[in-house]
Every structure is written in C-alpha cells, then in structure tokens.
Design an enzyme around this catalytic site. Structure first.
Site, PDB file in Angstrom:
ATOM      1  N   GLU A   1      -1.152  -4.929   2.900  1.00  0.00           N
ATOM      2  CA  GLU A   1      -0.291  -4.655   1.615  1.00  0.00           C
ATOM      3  C   GLU A   1       1.095  -5.092   1.647  1.00  0.00           C
ATOM      4  O   GLU A   1       2.014  -4.686   0.913  1.00  0.00           O
ATOM      5  CB  GLU A   1      -0.201  -3.135   1.353  1.00  0.00           C
ATOM      6  CG  GLU A   1       0.710  -2.301   2.588  1.00  0.00           C
ATOM      7  CD  GLU A   1      -0.120  -1.838   3.721  1.00  0.00           C
ATOM      8  OE1 GLU A   1       0.336  -0.911   4.448  1.00  0.00           O
ATOM      9  OE2 GLU A   1      -1.136  -2.338   4.024  1.00  0.00           O
TER      10      GLU A   1
ATOM     11  N   ASP B   1      -8.433  -1.711  -3.141  1.00  0.00           N
ATOM     12  CA  ASP B   1      -8.370  -3.198  -3.295  1.00  0.00           C
ATOM     13  C   ASP B   1      -8.013  -3.439  -4.877  1.00  0.00           C
ATOM     14  O   ASP B   1      -7.034  -4.309  -5.060  1.00  0.00           O
ATOM     15  CB  ASP B   1      -9.810  -3.775  -3.435  1.00  0.00           C
ATOM     16  CG  ASP B   1     -10.113  -3.749  -1.943  1.00  0.00           C
ATOM     17  OD1 ASP B   1      -9.207  -3.851  -1.147  1.00  0.00           O
ATOM     18  OD2 ASP B   1     -11.507  -3.710  -1.852  1.00  0.00           O
TER      19      ASP B   1
END
Length: 324
Positions: free
Chosen positions: A243, A217
């Site tokens: 992502e 994260d």
C-alpha cells in the site's frame, strides 16, 4: 601429289563460258555472289563475338556450328566467283561436301535440342511468371508489415507488463526506481531541484482483514486513480509496495512538494469521509528533496524515514525531511 595437283587444277572450262561472257549476266552472278559472300563472312564473325562475350549461354557450341555452316556457305560463293574465270571445280566440290557435312551435323544437333528448346518458357509465360512473383512479393511484404505491426504491438504490451503494476496500472517498483535514477542523474548535471513523496495508506491491513483482499484491491485502485489525478504531467507515480506509493516531482523544492503532498492527503481524507459505499483510507506522506551528496538509496531512505515519522505522529499527515 597427282591428287593434289588435280584438286588445284584450274584448267577446266570457266563458268563464264556458260554465261557467254555477257556483261549483264556476269554482273548479276558476280555481284550476287560478292554480296552473299560478304554477308556470310559477317554473320560468323558476329556469332563468334556473341559466344565470346556471353559465356552464360547454354548452347554456345550450337552458335559456333551455325557460324561454321554459314562460313562454308560463304566459301562456296567465293569459289563460285573464282570459277567464272578459272575452273577450280574440285575445290568447289570439296567445299560443298564440307558444307553439306557440317550442315547435317548442325541439323542433327538442332533436332536433338529441339524438345528442350521448345520447353523454354515463352515471353508471355515469362511475363506471367514475373506478374505472379510480383504479386507473391507484394503479399509477402504485406505479411511482413502485419507481422512487424504485431511484433511492435506485442513488444509494447510486454514493455507495459514489464514496467506497469498489474493491479493499479501505475509504474511498478523497478520502473519507478529507474525513472528516479534518471532524474537524479539529470539534476546532478543541471543543478535543479528534485523532490519525492513516499505515501502509505493508513490502517490498510484492517481493510484487508475485515472486508477481504478484493475490497483491499479496489481501495488500492481508487487511491491510485485519486493520486494520478492530483499530480502534474511532469510527475511520475509508482507502486513500490503493498500500500506504498512513490511520487517523483522534478523541478520541485521541498516547500512546493510539501504543499502538493498535503493537497493529495486532504483529497484522500475528504473522499474517505464522503464515500460510504466503498472502503477508503487516509494517507501518511513523507517528503524529501534531493541533496548534493545524496545517492538513490540515501534519498529513498530519508523519504521513508520521514513517512514513518508521519505515521508515528498520528497518521493522516505530511512530514518533510529534517535534512533540508
């Protein structure tokens, strides 16, 4: 018939004899009665006009009773003038009796209404009530303004939640796609250039697997901040997958978009090499320019295919769509 004749009998001694027929006394009595009679006739007319004009008054009938009372008072003065020269004392007495009756009825009704009339608020009390209502209205308006401000604040927060990716603070997939749709509509009308970048972090899964999702994260947050600093104010960026990021570049050709994408790639690569405290990733980027026969889906698909070609060619590189 005899009673009626007696009532209208004017042969009694005129009142003028009591005044000795003196001019000064006659002037005073007759003049006073004329003035009083005139006033007593004008007052009932005014009261009747008031009642007819304002039917919203609660005690209109009381005004009419007063009008009748004053009318009969005026009638006694009129007969008093006549009696100076003619003695119509029966008529005078009957009018006085009627005046007395209507006076008593009016007085009784007035006393009956007196408690309610006394309970009416005074001018000062009304003014106090008005002041209190104005203060309450002001407080209500202030409360409404605070409520409206709070509603606007909460609405803005909800709009932000609905359009923002919680982790990175970028636009979420729905909002960035909406922006892209708006830009496609604009360039279709204006015939200007529009390019997009499809950016995907290399080997991001390995970071999650090796260091945990919390580190992953942080990596996404750092990447989002880096890309945001490297784009123009007119550009828009959103996170469309785990992502994967989409950057929209209005008024930008494929050549300029390619150069811009490569600068972002190099920045991410340099940061990865220099930063040993945190895990960072390189990025593969696919660049495409909007074509006349494109739709939103076909435009996205061409950029996506270009991105996967960049990954297939070794990652950490930028590829441009072959359709331009």
């Amino acid at each position: 018939m005899d009673i009626i004749k007696e009532i209208f009998n004017g042969n009694f001694m005129p009142h003028g004899h009591c005044l000795l027929w003196r001019g000064d006394l006659l002037f005073l009595h007759v003049g006073g009665d004329v003035l009083t009679f005139t006033a007593y006739m004008l007052i009932p007319i005014a009261l009747v006009k008031l009642v007819k004009s304002r039917d919203d008054f609660r005690f209109n009938w009381l005004f009419l009773m007063f009008a009748g009372f004053i009318f009969f008072c005026g009638a006694t003065h009129l007969v008093g003038i006549i009696n100076i020269w003619n003695g119509y004392y029966y008529i005078h007495g009957i009018i006085k009796i009627m005046t007395g009756i209507i006076s008593m009825v009016t007085a009784a009704m007035l006393w009956h209404l007196l408690p309610e009339a006394i309970s009416f608020p005074s001018r000062r009390q009304l003014q106090q009530k008005i002041t209190e209502l104005q203060q309450a209205e002001k407080q209500l308006e202030e409360s409404n303004q605070r409520l409206e401000a709070e509603v606007k604040k909460r609405t803005a927060q909800l709009e932000k939640i609905a359009t923002t990716d919680e982790l990175t603070g970028l636009y979420n997939r729905r909002e960035i796609m909406r922006i892209l749709d708006v830009e496609i509509s604009r360039v279709s009308r204006q015939q200007t250039a529009l390019s997009i970048m499809m950016l995907d972090l290399d080997h991001f899964k390995a970071i999650n697997d090796q260091y945990g999702h919390q580190t992953g994260d942080v990596t996404l947050q750092n990447t989002a901040a880096c890309i945001s600093q490297g784009i123009r104010k007119t550009d828009s960026i959103g996170r469309i997958g785990g992502e994967e990021f989409l950057i929209i570049m209005p008024d930008t050709t494929i050549e300029s978009a390619y150069d811009h994408a490569d600068r972002i790639r190099q920045t991410l690569a340099v940061q990865k090499a220099a930063d040993t405290a945190e895990q960072r990733c390189t990025a593969s980027i696919g660049v495409a320019q909007f074509l006349q026969d494109d739709t939103l889906q076909s435009f996205i698909q061409r950029a996506d295919e270009t991105l996967y070609r960049a990954k297939a060619e070794g990652r950490n590189r930028v590829c441009r769509s072959l359709s331009e």
